[in-house]
Design an enzyme around this catalytic site. Sequence first.
Site, PDB file in Angstrom:
ATOM      1  N   ASP A 162       0.955  -1.160  -0.081  1.00  0.00           N
ATOM      2  CA  ASP A 162       0.087   0.055   0.115  1.00  0.00           C
ATOM      3  C   ASP A 162       0.891   1.132  -0.094  1.00  0.00           C
ATOM      4  O   ASP A 162       2.049   1.214   0.221  1.00  0.00           O
ATOM      5  CB  ASP A 162      -1.045  -0.138   1.152  1.00  0.00           C
ATOM      6  CG  ASP A 162      -0.175   0.103   2.565  1.00  0.00           C
ATOM      7  OD1 ASP A 162       0.839  -0.800   2.532  1.00  0.00           O
ATOM      8  OD2 ASP A 162      -0.826   0.644   3.544  1.00  0.00           O
ATOM      9  N   GLU A 189       0.315  -1.783   5.592  1.00  0.00           N
ATOM     10  CA  GLU A 189       1.245  -1.118   6.409  1.00  0.00           C
ATOM     11  C   GLU A 189       1.062   0.292   7.009  1.00  0.00           C
ATOM     12  O   GLU A 189       1.133   0.712   8.274  1.00  0.00           O
ATOM     13  CB  GLU A 189       2.299  -1.431   5.927  1.00  0.00           C
ATOM     14  CG  GLU A 189       3.945  -1.010   6.809  1.00  0.00           C
ATOM     15  CD  GLU A 189       4.170   0.313   6.862  1.00  0.00           C
ATOM     16  OE1 GLU A 189       5.180   0.732   7.653  1.00  0.00           O
ATOM     17  OE2 GLU A 189       3.861   1.071   6.011  1.00  0.00           O
TER      18      GLU A 189
END
Length: 487
Positions: free
Chosen positions: A76, A143
């Site tokens: 991400d 994350e």
Amino acid sequence: MLSTLNPKFVWQIFNDICKIPHPSHHEQMITKYIVDFAATHHIDCQLDKAGNILLSKAATKSMENCPSIALQAHMDMVPQKNEGTQHDFLTDPIQAYVDGEWVKAKGTTLGADNGVGLASALAVLIDPSVEHGPLEVLVTTSEETGMHGAFGLQPNWLKSHYLINTDSEDEGEIFTGCAGGVDFSINFAITYAVMPEIHDCYIELALKGLKGGHSGCDIHLGRGNAIKLMARLLAEYGQDISFRLADIRGGSLRNAIPREAFAELTLNKQDLPKLAEIVKQYQSILQNEFGQVEPDIELTVKEVTTDSVKRVIAIEQQNKIINMLNTAPNGVVSMSNQIHGVVETSLNLGIVSISDNQLSVNFLIRSQVDSAKDAVVSTLISLSQLVNANYEISGGYSGWEPNLNSSLLQLAKDKYQEIFSKQAKIMVIHAGLECGLFKQSYPHMDMISIGPTIVSPHSPDEKVNIQSVYRYWELLIAILKSACYLK
């Protein structure tokens, strides 16, 4: 064109990643890309319940008996854009471009954090020139908003005893430890009142132009926090002019230093010239205090129109909000007594917003020392109680304790010296690398973190140095080639 840069496989894959929307919690398309990538190149691919992906590849010829190494990246990116930039992070590609020695994005975050690391891990799998032992690539989810993939990682899934995290942002530095963290939010219900009859003007204060940045890596640089600076303005000058607060908002991520903040006020129109003078004076103060650290601070006041019923926050709660934001701790709390120049404990007041008649204030606390982290939590609990607000503590994780006797660290140091004829710096990062969580499921795993030089991650000023990507890649493949030297 990014795809013409070297190392070519890394930049070609990163160019692909930029075309695929992948903000945190919206990783379906990047997951499909990685799964299809594995199928195209005949690489074993597994997914777990948390959405993490594990790719596995056999050793190259004559390295079958070497220890297995896992490369790790998260899929991400942080979605931040400049005001006025038209970009939908759920549908639009990142517009990456080369600017001299750097790769940047037009008006948005670039996603080099951790897109370049992800690209390098995938490139290792398909570059025929890379020699390696048994290889695993672990790609984790979300994350940036709480390390959800790392929290969900199950024991015994990875077979490797060694892991290289690719999420650090200073080439030439090898990281062997990181801070732990915890999220803290303050929430309380808002009571509204009718706008006073003598107030015939509805205005918006806007504080913009700050650099922002990563709430861990950049917290020591002395940059302004837009929310704190807005609260200071309202608190310091609240006695000089009669106003009522209708709304306040700022920041968008708890792990990004807020670059902008806004307050909507009502007041008597005859007080507008005085307010304008206050704004001018305060901007001059900020420019003097922050100097070249924040050269583009801009504070504006404008009258706005609204068709809705003009309501304001009850005066008692208005005072609580302003005083709470003004007194809330923020920034560096303490420096490490063990490692010179490293922040030990900090917190970031990342978001303030009002929605559904509730004010929410979100902090991210970081520390190398769990007890110091707990002390900051205690401070915020006291602040919450002083204003009779509810609070929530979530997402806590421990830090990654340095292991200076790591054989992987020693190999990386040796290879860096051999390739570049100078010593790498051994560092502990004041940010939440996933390695701390991996230790919970894999307590005996030997880990390091390396990466290229990325400036201003988590902000639209994010950029990655092209030459540093090449140097990072040279170190990475040299470590893999020498895997048999690991103990």
